[in-house]
Design a protein around this motif. Structure first.
Motif, PDB file in Angstrom:
ATOM      1  N   ASN A   1       0.831  -1.212   0.000  1.00 56.02           N
ATOM      2  CA  ASN A   1       0.000   0.000   0.000  1.00 56.02           C
ATOM      3  C   ASN A   1       0.862   1.258   0.000  1.00 56.02           C
ATOM      4  OD1 ASN A   1      -2.796  -0.694  -0.196  1.00 56.02           O
ATOM      5  ND2 ASN A   1      -2.625  -1.627   1.826  1.00 56.02           N
ATOM      6  N   GLU A   2       1.961   1.225   0.747  1.00 57.27           N
ATOM      7  CA  GLU A   2       2.882   2.363   0.726  1.00 57.27           C
ATOM      8  C   GLU A   2       3.459   2.569  -0.665  1.00 57.27           C
ATOM      9  OE1 GLU A   2       4.453   2.357   5.331  1.00 57.27           O
ATOM     10  OE2 GLU A   2       5.600   1.238   3.853  1.00 57.27           O
TER      11      GLU A   2
ATOM     12  N   ASN B   1      -3.324   9.890  -8.982  1.00 61.62           N
ATOM     13  CA  ASN B   1      -2.718  10.618  -7.859  1.00 61.62           C
ATOM     14  C   ASN B   1      -1.212  10.780  -8.066  1.00 61.62           C
ATOM     15  OD1 ASN B   1      -5.145  10.945  -6.498  1.00 61.62           O
ATOM     16  ND2 ASN B   1      -4.889   9.078  -5.301  1.00 61.62           N
ATOM     17  N   ILE B   2      -0.563   9.738  -8.550  1.00 59.23           N
ATOM     18  CA  ILE B   2       0.882   9.812  -8.815  1.00 59.23           C
ATOM     19  C   ILE B   2       1.151  10.809  -9.936  1.00 59.23           C
ATOM     20  CG2 ILE B   2       2.875   8.484  -9.630  1.00 59.23           C
ATOM     21  CD1 ILE B   2       1.920   7.866  -6.691  1.00 59.23           C
TER      22      ILE B   2
ATOM     23  N   ASN C   1      -7.213   5.455  -9.800  1.00 61.68           N
ATOM     24  CA  ASN C   1      -7.022   6.584  -8.884  1.00 61.68           C
ATOM     25  C   ASN C   1      -5.594   6.641  -8.348  1.00 61.68           C
ATOM     26  OD1 ASN C   1      -9.507   7.809  -9.103  1.00 61.68           O
ATOM     27  ND2 ASN C   1     -10.394   6.637  -7.432  1.00 61.68           N
ATOM     28  N   HIS C   2      -4.998   5.483  -8.041  1.00 57.37           N
ATOM     29  CA  HIS C   2      -3.591   5.479  -7.616  1.00 57.37           C
ATOM     30  C   HIS C   2      -2.728   6.143  -8.690  1.00 57.37           C
ATOM     31  CE1 HIS C   2      -4.623   1.887  -4.993  1.00 57.37           C
ATOM     32  NE2 HIS C   2      -4.012   2.710  -4.147  1.00 57.37           N
TER      33      HIS C   2
ATOM     34  N   LEU D   1      -4.133  -2.174  -7.463  1.00 62.09           N
ATOM     35  CA  LEU D   1      -3.788  -0.908  -8.097  1.00 62.09           C
ATOM     36  C   LEU D   1      -5.006  -0.415  -8.859  1.00 62.09           C
ATOM     37  CD1 LEU D   1      -1.556   1.193  -8.925  1.00 62.09           C
ATOM     38  CD2 LEU D   1      -1.277  -0.188 -10.990  1.00 62.09           C
TER      39      LEU D   1
ATOM     40  N   ARG E   1       0.938  14.301  -8.663  1.00 61.61           N
ATOM     41  CA  ARG E   1       2.142  14.671  -7.917  1.00 61.61           C
ATOM     42  C   ARG E   1       3.295  14.992  -8.880  1.00 61.61           C
ATOM     43  NH1 ARG E   1       2.624  10.096  -3.469  1.00 61.61           N
ATOM     44  NH2 ARG E   1       4.528  11.222  -2.962  1.00 61.61           N
TER      45      ARG E   1
ATOM     46  N   TRP F   1       8.818   4.028  -9.687  1.00 63.60           N
ATOM     47  CA  TRP F   1       7.575   3.587  -9.042  1.00 63.60           C
ATOM     48  C   TRP F   1       6.891   2.521  -9.894  1.00 63.60           C
ATOM     49  CZ3 TRP F   1       2.464   4.490 -10.791  1.00 63.60           C
ATOM     50  CH2 TRP F   1       1.450   4.182  -9.868  1.00 63.60           C
TER      51      TRP F   1
ATOM     52  N   GLU G   1       4.246   6.481  -0.608  1.00 63.32           N
ATOM     53  CA  GLU G   1       4.237   7.153   0.684  1.00 63.32           C
ATOM     54  C   GLU G   1       5.619   7.326   1.305  1.00 63.32           C
ATOM     55  OE1 GLU G   1       1.521   4.921   3.111  1.00 63.32           O
ATOM     56  OE2 GLU G   1      -0.216   5.659   1.996  1.00 63.32           O
TER      57      GLU G   1
ATOM     58  N   LEU H   1       1.936   1.620  -3.618  1.00 67.54           N
ATOM     59  CA  LEU H   1       0.876   2.110  -4.503  1.00 67.54           C
ATOM     60  C   LEU H   1       0.611   3.593  -4.296  1.00 67.54           C
ATOM     61  CD1 LEU H   1      -1.789  -0.758  -4.486  1.00 67.54           C
ATOM     62  CD2 LEU H   1       0.125  -0.391  -6.057  1.00 67.54           C
ATOM     63  N   ASN H   2       0.731   4.048  -3.054  1.00 66.48           N
ATOM     64  CA  ASN H   2       0.478   5.451  -2.729  1.00 66.48           C
ATOM     65  C   ASN H   2       1.745   6.304  -2.730  1.00 66.48           C
ATOM     66  OD1 ASN H   2      -2.433   5.339  -2.201  1.00 66.48           O
ATOM     67  ND2 ASN H   2      -1.827   3.972  -0.546  1.00 66.48           N
TER      68      ASN H   2
END
Length: 116
Positions: free
Chosen positions: A13-14, A50-51, A46-47, A43, A54, A68, A19, A16-17
């Protein structure tokens, strides 16, 4: 300390996000067994969006995105959202392989972000 499956899920999860820093994510993934009997996290589009946001906000570089996507590509413990499975597979491949597909640009990231 959590159970190994919780540790794997948290680490994935870290990832995918995005983090944590790449060096930390790479290390955390390196201590996990590569093979997995099950897909633990999913995945989603939306993931990815979001990336890309960023990246567009200059929080992440094109190399960050490449790294990533490369960490995600081909993992047996990450499922692709069935609703967008083919699209996600295509986009992760594109992002993970800039030597084949070309480097990520602002224009391409905006196109990817607009996909549904």
């Amino acid at each position: 300390m959590g159970t190994p499956s919780n540790d794997r899920e948290n680490t994935l999860n870290e990832l995918l996000n995005f983090e944590r820093r790449l060096v930390e994510l790479r290390y955390s993934l390196s201590v996990l067994e590569w093979d997995s009997e099950e897909e633990i996290v999913t995945l989603t589009l939306n993931h990815l969006k979001n990336i890309l946001n960023r990246y567009l906000e200059k929080e992440l570089s094109d190399n960050d995105i490449y790294e990533w996507a490369n960490l995600i590509e081909m993992r047996e413990d990450i499922r692709l959202d069935p609703t967008h499975e083919d699209l996600l597979k295509e986009l992760i491949f594109e992002l993970a392989n800039p030597e084949i597909n070309g480097s990520l640009t602002k224009e391409r990231s905006l196109e990817m972000r607009a996909l549904k």
